[in-house]
Design a protein around this motif. Structure first.
Motif, PDB file in Angstrom:
ATOM      1  N   THR A  43       0.831  -1.205   0.000  1.00 59.16           N
ATOM      2  CA  THR A  43       0.000   0.000   0.000  1.00 59.16           C
ATOM      3  C   THR A  43       0.861   1.249   0.000  1.00 59.16           C
ATOM      4  O   THR A  43       0.592   2.219  -0.724  1.00 59.16           O
ATOM      5  N   GLU A  44       1.911   1.228   0.771  1.00 54.67           N
ATOM      6  CA  GLU A  44       2.791   2.398   0.886  1.00 54.67           C
ATOM      7  C   GLU A  44       3.534   2.695  -0.408  1.00 54.67           C
ATOM      8  O   GLU A  44       3.828   3.853  -0.706  1.00 54.67           O
ATOM      9  N   CYS A  45       3.833   1.670  -1.179  1.00 58.39           N
ATOM     10  CA  CYS A  45       4.655   1.885  -2.374  1.00 58.39           C
ATOM     11  C   CYS A  45       3.862   1.901  -3.672  1.00 58.39           C
ATOM     12  O   CYS A  45       4.438   2.070  -4.746  1.00 58.39           O
ATOM     13  N   LYS A  46       2.551   1.753  -3.621  1.00 65.04           N
ATOM     14  CA  LYS A  46       1.779   1.605  -4.859  1.00 65.04           C
ATOM     15  C   LYS A  46       1.822   2.842  -5.749  1.00 65.04           C
ATOM     16  O   LYS A  46       1.674   2.734  -6.967  1.00 65.04           O
ATOM     17  N   ALA A  47       2.066   4.011  -5.159  1.00 61.68           N
ATOM     18  CA  ALA A  47       2.108   5.235  -5.963  1.00 61.68           C
ATOM     19  C   ALA A  47       3.512   5.546  -6.484  1.00 61.68           C
ATOM     20  O   ALA A  47       3.707   6.488  -7.251  1.00 61.68           O
ATOM     21  N   GLN A  48       4.484   4.723  -6.119  1.00 61.76           N
ATOM     22  CA  GLN A  48       5.867   5.033  -6.452  1.00 61.76           C
ATOM     23  C   GLN A  48       6.358   4.413  -7.750  1.00 61.76           C
ATOM     24  O   GLN A  48       7.424   4.757  -8.247  1.00 61.76           O
ATOM     25  N   SER A  49       5.595   3.475  -8.313  1.00 61.15           N
ATOM     26  CA  SER A  49       6.023   2.831  -9.552  1.00 61.15           C
ATOM     27  C   SER A  49       4.821   2.237 -10.269  1.00 61.15           C
ATOM     28  O   SER A  49       3.782   1.971  -9.650  1.00 61.15           O
ATOM     29  N   ASP A  50       4.975   2.048 -11.581  1.00 65.45           N
ATOM     30  CA  ASP A  50       3.937   1.385 -12.362  1.00 65.45           C
ATOM     31  C   ASP A  50       4.329  -0.044 -12.708  1.00 65.45           C
ATOM     32  O   ASP A  50       3.623  -0.716 -13.445  1.00 65.45           O
ATOM     33  N   LEU A  51       5.460  -0.515 -12.160  1.00 73.16           N
ATOM     34  CA  LEU A  51       5.941  -1.860 -12.472  1.00 73.16           C
ATOM     35  C   LEU A  51       6.299  -2.599 -11.186  1.00 73.16           C
ATOM     36  O   LEU A  51       7.144  -2.150 -10.411  1.00 73.16           O
ATOM     37  N   PHE A  52       5.649  -3.738 -10.964  1.00 71.53           N
ATOM     38  CA  PHE A  52       5.864  -4.542  -9.763  1.00 71.53           C
ATOM     39  C   PHE A  52       6.365  -5.927 -10.173  1.00 71.53           C
ATOM     40  O   PHE A  52       5.777  -6.585 -11.027  1.00 71.53           O
ATOM     41  N   LEU A  53       7.444  -6.352  -9.545  1.00 75.37           N
ATOM     42  CA  LEU A  53       8.102  -7.620  -9.857  1.00 75.37           C
ATOM     43  C   LEU A  53       8.052  -8.491  -8.601  1.00 75.37           C
ATOM     44  O   LEU A  53       8.678  -8.185  -7.592  1.00 75.37           O
ATOM     45  N   LEU A  54       7.255  -9.575  -8.658  1.00 73.34           N
ATOM     46  CA  LEU A  54       7.065 -10.442  -7.494  1.00 73.34           C
ATOM     47  C   LEU A  54       7.891 -11.711  -7.620  1.00 73.34           C
ATOM     48  O   LEU A  54       7.707 -12.486  -8.568  1.00 73.34           O
ATOM     49  N   TYR A  55       8.801 -11.918  -6.657  1.00 76.36           N
ATOM     50  CA  TYR A  55       9.608 -13.129  -6.613  1.00 76.36           C
ATOM     51  C   TYR A  55       8.904 -14.135  -5.716  1.00 76.36           C
ATOM     52  O   TYR A  55       8.787 -13.949  -4.505  1.00 76.36           O
ATOM     53  N   LEU A  56       8.405 -15.210  -6.323  1.00 70.67           N
ATOM     54  CA  LEU A  56       7.615 -16.191  -5.594  1.00 70.67           C
ATOM     55  C   LEU A  56       8.498 -17.143  -4.784  1.00 70.67           C
ATOM     56  O   LEU A  56       9.713 -17.212  -4.967  1.00 70.67           O
ATOM     57  N   GLY A  57       7.876 -17.867  -3.932  1.00 69.91           N
ATOM     58  CA  GLY A  57       8.530 -18.862  -3.103  1.00 69.91           C
ATOM     59  C   GLY A  57       7.481 -19.457  -2.186  1.00 69.91           C
ATOM     60  O   GLY A  57       6.336 -18.990  -2.128  1.00 69.91           O
ATOM     61  N   LYS A  58       7.828 -20.478  -1.440  1.00 73.22           N
ATOM     62  CA  LYS A  58       6.868 -21.154  -0.568  1.00 73.22           C
ATOM     63  C   LYS A  58       6.235 -20.184   0.418  1.00 73.22           C
ATOM     64  O   LYS A  58       5.001 -20.191   0.617  1.00 73.22           O
ATOM     65  N   ALA A  59       7.051 -19.323   1.015  1.00 69.65           N
ATOM     66  CA  ALA A  59       6.530 -18.396   2.020  1.00 69.65           C
ATOM     67  C   ALA A  59       5.527 -17.424   1.411  1.00 69.65           C
ATOM     68  O   ALA A  59       4.498 -17.113   2.004  1.00 69.65           O
ATOM     69  N   VAL A  60       5.806 -16.970   0.204  1.00 66.02           N
ATOM     70  CA  VAL A  60       4.901 -16.027  -0.463  1.00 66.02           C
ATOM     71  C   VAL A  60       3.593 -16.711  -0.825  1.00 66.02           C
ATOM     72  O   VAL A  60       2.510 -16.131  -0.669  1.00 66.02           O
TER      73      VAL A  60
END
Length: 267
Positions: A43-60
């Motif tokens: 929520t805090e960073c949603k206005a700071q970029s138009d590109l989000f890169l999610l690195y998946l893993g078991k915990a995520v």
């Protein structure tokens, strides 16, 4: 010195691969904002970029609420979302983040150089006018065209043509997101243009391009004449700048919400 493009890299904790991705992207000239996969942080960073890169893993993958929030946030705010993970992780993530919400997937193992190139391609698109909706403005009054283009240019990519014939020639090679069409023009009138557009079922996408009339003709007969052709709206030139802009913004907002609802149905 130009401002660096900012990319939000979402990773759980510290990992060798996460560090390598960040290092390669930074070496390519991007500013990386690294955050944990937590709703508050996103929520805090949603206005700071138009590109989000999610690195998946078991915990995520054990954080379904976060995945759903990230999906909804990117769809509702028209952010680009990219996923990184093994084939099994990408498949598991698909339960909460359907394909329609993802700009690109990277299956591990992958080449870091290739990932950097692809991320850069999407980052460039996110920072360019390519993400702005495109509007074709058709009117035989050059003064009015110039004025309305000036109103719309800040938020949209606007192309202007001064006749119905020019509009049809433009549509032979282009697919705008919206056409703002004058009613009364010489040679080929607005209703004739719309009728031709709706009849072009053999040309991919042309018949589905939304059309809103923007005209000085507000009499009942003129309005009723084109209702059977199903325009998206009918605006009068006598409306104020703010009213016209709000009508166009409302149109795209309606389409955006429809798209979100459609994507939400993908399971």
């Amino acid at each position: 010195m130009p401002v660096k493009t900012k990319i939000v890299l979402i990773t759980k904790g510290v990992s060798f691969m996460g560090n390598s991705i960040q290092k390669n992207l930074e070496a390519a000239g991007y500013e990386i904002l690294r955050v944990e996969p937590e709703i508050g942080a996103l929520t805090e960073c949603k206005a700071q970029s138009d590109l989000f890169l999610l690195y998946l893993g078991k915990a995520v993958l054990e954080m379904p609420e976060t995945l759903v929030y990230l999906k909804d946030m990117c769809l509702e705010n028209e952010k680009l979302l990219m996923l990184i993970g093994t084939e099994a992780e990408l498949t598991a993530a698909n339960v909460h983040i359907p394909d329609g919400a993802v700009a690109q997937k990277f299956k591990r193992p992958f080449d870091l150089k290739m990932l950097t190139t692809e991320v850069g391609r999407f980052a460039q698109a996110a920072n360019s006018r390519e993400l702005k909706k495109s509007i074709l403005l058709v009117d035989d009054d050059p003064t009015f065209l110039k004025m309305v283009k000036g109103w719309l240019d800040e938020s949209y990519r606007v192309t202007i043509v001064t006749s119905g014939t020019q509009a049809l020639m433009y549509l032979a090679d282009n697919r705008p997101d919206l056409i703002l069409l004058d009613y009364e023009m010489p040679v080929t009138s607005g209703p004739q243009v719309l009728e031709m557009i709706r009849s072009e079922t053999g040309i991919d996408g042309v018949d589905n391009i939304p059309v809103i009339f923007l005209t000085g003709k507000g009499d009942r007969e003129s309005v009723m004449k084109v209702l059977s052709l199903k325009p998206e709206g009918y605006l009068l030139k006598s409306l104020s700048r703010d009213q016209i802009l709000k009508s166009v913004d409302d149109f795209f907002e309606k389409k955006r919400l429809e798209k979100i609802n459609e994507r939400a149905q993908i399971k």
